[in-house]
Write an enzyme that holds these catalytic residues in place. Structure first.
Site, PDB file in Angstrom:
ATOM      1  N   GLU A 289      45.436  52.678  36.971  1.00  0.00           N
ATOM      2  CA  GLU A 289      45.540  51.225  36.853  1.00  0.00           C
ATOM      3  C   GLU A 289      45.206  50.824  35.414  1.00  0.00           C
ATOM      4  O   GLU A 289      44.312  51.392  34.793  1.00  0.00           O
ATOM      5  CB  GLU A 289      44.556  50.580  37.831  1.00  0.00           C
ATOM      6  CG  GLU A 289      44.499  49.070  37.783  1.00  0.00           C
ATOM      7  CD  GLU A 289      43.352  48.517  38.608  1.00  0.00           C
ATOM      8  OE1 GLU A 289      43.482  47.390  39.102  1.00  0.00           O
ATOM      9  OE2 GLU A 289      42.318  49.208  38.748  1.00  0.00           O
ATOM     10  N   LYS A 349      50.184  45.375  43.838  1.00  0.00           N
ATOM     11  CA  LYS A 349      48.932  45.381  44.606  1.00  0.00           C
ATOM     12  C   LYS A 349      48.946  44.294  45.665  1.00  0.00           C
ATOM     13  O   LYS A 349      49.148  43.109  45.367  1.00  0.00           O
ATOM     14  CB  LYS A 349      47.745  45.198  43.661  1.00  0.00           C
ATOM     15  CG  LYS A 349      46.394  45.386  44.308  1.00  0.00           C
ATOM     16  CD  LYS A 349      45.283  45.289  43.267  1.00  0.00           C
ATOM     17  CE  LYS A 349      43.917  45.557  43.875  1.00  0.00           C
ATOM     18  NZ  LYS A 349      42.841  45.451  42.852  1.00  0.00           N
ATOM     19  N   CYS A 400      42.985  50.542  43.081  1.00  0.00           N
ATOM     20  CA  CYS A 400      41.566  50.218  42.936  1.00  0.00           C
ATOM     21  C   CYS A 400      40.897  49.949  44.282  1.00  0.00           C
ATOM     22  O   CYS A 400      40.850  50.808  45.145  1.00  0.00           O
ATOM     23  CB  CYS A 400      41.400  49.040  41.977  1.00  0.00           C
ATOM     24  SG  CYS A 400      39.736  48.926  41.259  1.00  0.00           S
TER      25      CYS A 400
END
Length: 532
Positions: A289, A349, A400
């Site tokens: 990321e 995401k 994440c």
């Protein structure tokens, strides 16, 4: 000497509060950073002892104390560069859920088989915390403490909720044993002969129940995959690049080009070793990321650098990028970058972090802290599951903190992912335990889904995790690292994967039913009201 009931209640409060605080601190020691996983059941045990046969309002206080003692230090990384207010606000808010748990545990502690109902209430409380508000924040669940040991295996059968239930049940069973022994030895002398033997027998049964849970977990390992990365399916060669950042902190990406250049350079160096025969040529290269916070769709120079790296290594690269749009928003995006065709499939995401990647009700929360304006542009949420095909290798991508959410992890495996990839950036948390805590989530997911997990971090900890949760390779914080591993692409489904959210809902229903029974008026009070 004995006093009036009120006085005796005041005497009891200090030790109960101290016990709850100690329970929170002991639970903290079970989590990454300390890694004393065997201590985890003592947290639920301490809460059960502290609130036993107390009123709900006492349970609220004692649960809050345990929650604060646990969450405030556990989440200290959240205030590393933004100050104490957001950190304490998050810790106190998370602790408020444990306060509710304390009240519910106090109410059900008078029921028969209360250790079972209390363990189910832990699952119910974590289910609530993982969903509300803003999609929830299920960090610090009991199950995430079990990165090794017998109870970790249960993730393959009922996911993280079943592991958490087992931890809580061991703890509440131990608490029941302590209470039974206390009764045996503290009853008046004229009653000891009557109660001692039954109480000792109950204590032994409770302790045996705790041991039975641990034994079940140990036996449950037998049919599960081992520590091998290459067994269970056709293999693919996967390279993980940790390019590192110029400096830690919120301004890690102030030199965005330097971050991109670091990842390009590490990839070029790997390409040199491949050409020299020192490393096998990877089928897939994974960048983390924020490896390109320069939008490669709009910045031709950034695109050329990624093209250069992909051409040199001769394999598709999974690039973590911040992409402009739609509209006033930005997108946390994984891009499949092919060496011949350039950018291809993407994953956006699905669960941006509230107060980290977007600010809900910005004008309201600005009244409490101007730190909300550190997030200048809100990230938008994607709506497609993160299953990406890189040269025939199907990866389940989670960005994440998405690894903490059961449903997001389950979705990518259901979508056909043969392995899991976690792209993350932990530079904003500095040299704290956050990276180790996040790695622990990947270890639980590996067992839960029966898949190897690759963690690619901008500044660490990057890792390769086998399907049994063991860490095969890992990096240090704020140091460049490159891993190349052969990893099997599995297609089998664990019981946990097939069951989905059913174990969590079932255990939540058990806890809720017990609470409803505990809230039912006593028969005597019902008759009294009826005759009034």
């Amino acid at each position: 000497m004995t006093g009036p009931p009120a006085a005796r209640g005041r005497v009891r409060w200090p030790w109960r509060t101290l016990l709850a605080a100690a329970g929170g601190l002991v639970l903290l020691l079970a989590f990454p950073g300390y890694d004393l996983v065997a201590l985890a059941p003592l947290g639920p045990a301490a809460l059960a002892l502290a609130v036993h046969r107390q009123r709900a309002r006492s349970g609220l206080w004692l649960g809050l104390v345990l929650g604060l003692a646990f969450f405030v230090p556990l989440l200290s990384w959240s205030g590393t560069y933004v100050g104490w207010f957001p950190w304490l606000a998050l810790g106190i808010f998370q602790a408020s859920y444990v306060a509710l748990l304390g009240a519910a545990t106090a109410l059900t502690s008078r029921l028969r088989w209360w250790p079972l109902w209390t363990a189910a209430l832990w699952v119910a409380d974590e289910a609530l915390r993982g969903r509300l508000p803003f999609g929830g924040f299920p960090w610090g669940r009991l199950g995430f403490s079990q990165t090794e040991g017998p109870l970790l295996s249960l993730a393959a059968y009922g996911g993280v909720p079943l592991v958490g239930f087992a931890v809580a049940l061991v703890g509440t069973s131990l608490a029941a044993a302590v209470l039974a022994l206390r009764r045996a030895w503290h009853d008046p002398p004229d009653r000891r002969a009557v109660v001692r033997h039954p109480a000792v027998r109950r204590a032994a049964l409770a302790a045996a129940g705790a041991l039975a849970v641990l034994l079940t977990g140990a036996l449950a390992w037998l049919p599960l995959p081992g520590a091998s990365l290459t067994e269970g399916g056709p293999t693919a060669t996967v390279a993980v690049i940790q390019g590192d950042v110029p400096r830690a902190g919120l301004d890690f990406n102030a030199q965005r080009r330097a971050v991109l250049d670091n990842h390009v350079q590490r990839t070029l160096e790997l390409a040199g070793r491949v050409a020299a025969g020192e490393e096998p040529r990877p089928d897939v290269v994974v960048w983390p990321e924020n490896s390109s916070d320069i939008d490669p769709y709009t910045n031709a120079d950034a695109a050329r650098q990624i093209d250069r790296a992909a051409a040199a290594i001769g394999a598709p690269i999974l690039v973590g990028a911040v992409v402009d749009g739609p509209g006033e928003y930005v997108s946390n995006t994984a891009i499949v970058w092919d060496p011949a065709e350039g950018p291809g499939d993407t994953y956006v995401k699905r669960h941006p972090v509230p107060f980290g990647e977007y600010i809900p009700h910005r004008s309201f929360f600005r009244l409490f802290s101007d730190k909300v304006d550190l997030v200048r542009r809100d990230f938008t949420a994607g709506d497609e599951v993160g299953v990406l095909d890189l040269g025939g290798v199907r990866l389940g991508d989670l960005i994440c903190f998405e690894i903490v959410y059961d449903g997001l992890t389950r979705d990518v495996v259901q979508g056909g992912a043969g392995m899991l990839v976690v792209q993350t950036n932990n530079a904003t948390f500095g040299y704290t335990d956050e990276s180790e805590q996040q790695l622990a989530l990947s270890r639980l997911r590996a067992v839960e889904q029966g898949r190897s997990v690759v963690v690619a971090a901008t500044s660490g900890i990057s890792a390769v995790v086998a399907p049994d949760g063991s860490v095969v390779r890992s990096s240090e914080l704020f140091e460049p690292a490159v891993f190349v591993e052969e990893i099997a692409q599995r297609d089998t489904a664990t019981i946990a994967q097939r069951a989905g959210a059913a174990p969590e809902w079932l255990l939540t229903a058990v806890g809720a039913a017990a609470l409803l029974v505990a809230l039912r008026p006593a028969p005597g009070r019902q008759r009294g009201r009826g005759g009034a």
